[in-house]
Scaffold this active site. Sequence first.
Site, PDB file in Angstrom:
ATOM      1  N   CYS B  78      -8.754   2.651  -4.268  1.00 44.30           N
ATOM      2  CA  CYS B  78      -7.434   2.327  -5.188  1.00 44.30           C
ATOM      3  C   CYS B  78      -6.326   2.806  -5.448  1.00 44.30           C
ATOM      4  O   CYS B  78      -5.743   1.421  -4.532  1.00 44.30           O
ATOM      5  CB  CYS B  78      -8.045   3.837  -6.073  1.00 44.30           C
ATOM      6  N   HIS B 171     -14.009   4.135  -6.466  1.00 47.62           N
ATOM      7  CA  HIS B 171     -13.804   6.157  -5.934  1.00 47.62           C
ATOM      8  C   HIS B 171     -15.026   6.565  -5.102  1.00 47.62           C
ATOM      9  O   HIS B 171     -15.693   7.569  -6.354  1.00 47.62           O
ATOM     10  CB  HIS B 171     -13.339   7.367  -6.735  1.00 47.62           C
ATOM     11  N   GLU B 173     -16.024   8.739  -3.411  1.00 51.61           N
ATOM     12  CA  GLU B 173     -15.776  10.067  -3.260  1.00 51.61           C
ATOM     13  C   GLU B 173     -15.151  10.785  -4.521  1.00 51.61           C
ATOM     14  O   GLU B 173     -15.706  12.298  -4.272  1.00 51.61           O
ATOM     15  CB  GLU B 173     -14.011  10.085  -2.417  1.00 51.61           C
TER      16      GLU B 173
END
Lengths: 295, 212
Positions: B78, B171, B173
């Site tokens: 991002c 994302h 994560e």
Amino acid sequence: MTVESSTWATKKGLAQMLKGGVIMDVVTPDQAKIAEEAGAVAVMALERVPSDIRATGGVARMSDPSMIVGIMDAVSIPVMAKARIGHFVEAQILEALGVDYIDESEVLTPADEANHIDKHAFKVPFVCGSRNLGEALRRISEGAAMMRTKGEAGTGNIVEAVRHIRTVNAELRRLHGLRADELFVAAKELGAPLDLVRQVAADGKLPVVNFVAGGIATPADAALAMQLGAEGVFVGSGIFKSEDPARMANAIVQATTHFDNAALLAEVSKGLGAAMRGISMESIPDQERLAVRGW
Amino acid sequence: MKIGVLAVQGDFIEHIRTYRSIGVEAVEVRLPEHLDGVSGLTLPGGESTAMRRLIDRWGLRQPILDLAESGAPIFGTCAGMILLAREIAGGEEPVLPLLDVTVQRNAFGRQLDSFEGELAVPMLGDEPVHGVFIRAPVIDRVGEAVEVMAQLDDGRIVAVRERNIIATAFHPELAGETRFHRLVATMAAEHDDPGEGSGRRHHPVRRDRTPR
């Protein structure tokens, strides 16, 4: 690919992107640009900063939409705006404007003395204030996707912010240490739903990001909040009521990142000019304290 | 072997947790000296305008460019993708121009337009990736050396790789997705110890590194 917008993951996720950052109160597009240039991760668009709200008195409401839109057009970072506690129509209007986050805020005059906004009913995420864990969990169960401890806005005095972040984190540590059969009473005492209490007890942390707000006026204040466990900070009057807002803003940004590096904090604290003047808590009558709004 | 995660702002803890969950050591990077001994770097999600200030203030830019030049993997998600782009639509100055792409910030609109959904990433296998897009960027243009890893149904590019540089608009994560991090860890291990058949040219200029 089937896509779903405004999910819990995206609401909570935006707050995760703001972590380690500074969210600054601004009242004009020019201030918003100064904040963005200084490294703010988001701005809070409002008509008067809390210290002015405190000075002027009267009913404090949602800001003029044209002013909020002016700030949204001026910067590329997220823009937050405040609605009164319980005023779900102000929230509907802010959602229609397309703000990135709504702060259901005790800084404005509450519209409802019993109910907060049902934040699950909105596509836009909400941030809410708390003074303790029970209050934080009630707001999260109502749908808040981000929390901030309240402090005492518009004072330039960090003492209440310290009290509130210490309280929330001490209560989290205590809860984390309880046995499963002690969580029923804990939930009753916290005034929060048992399921959420169980989850938080297991994790030892809130399920959403928690910032510190209310009284931060210097880089050292921001670093203090971070060392006490804040995941980021809100600075209201502290920047644009200081002598040199652009420098103060950047110094607070640096201090929030390097919060545990004293040599670097010393460097960024040099020659910033006067911080906002600030007021002692003793000089504020009980009925003018903002943090007690909301429950 | 350890991977650095730029920790000036953003969701760096989520990246560190993801690395640790696959048994890879990850360290926070706030100052140039924190890059000593890392075999790769991850640039997390966050606000690219804020991260730009924090990278510049204490001189992180050149050491990161040197690390990339040495062949170590650099992975951006991002805001990290924006930092890596050679060109940012609208004329903003690039920060770490390591990826020959043009990136458009906030390409889907405001927070209300943030979304999630399943995404095909053939390079990572048949199992789709759960993409969480938050005020996400997209890639408008890719250079010749850039491999497209993932596109939306409308063709917009949301994940790319150019040699040792990887970037995603979403994302992993936040989604419990570990395959990107595994890929980065594998590339970092190869960078540390380029074995036969790794397909990576030996780079004559390696940064001074602590012995391992």
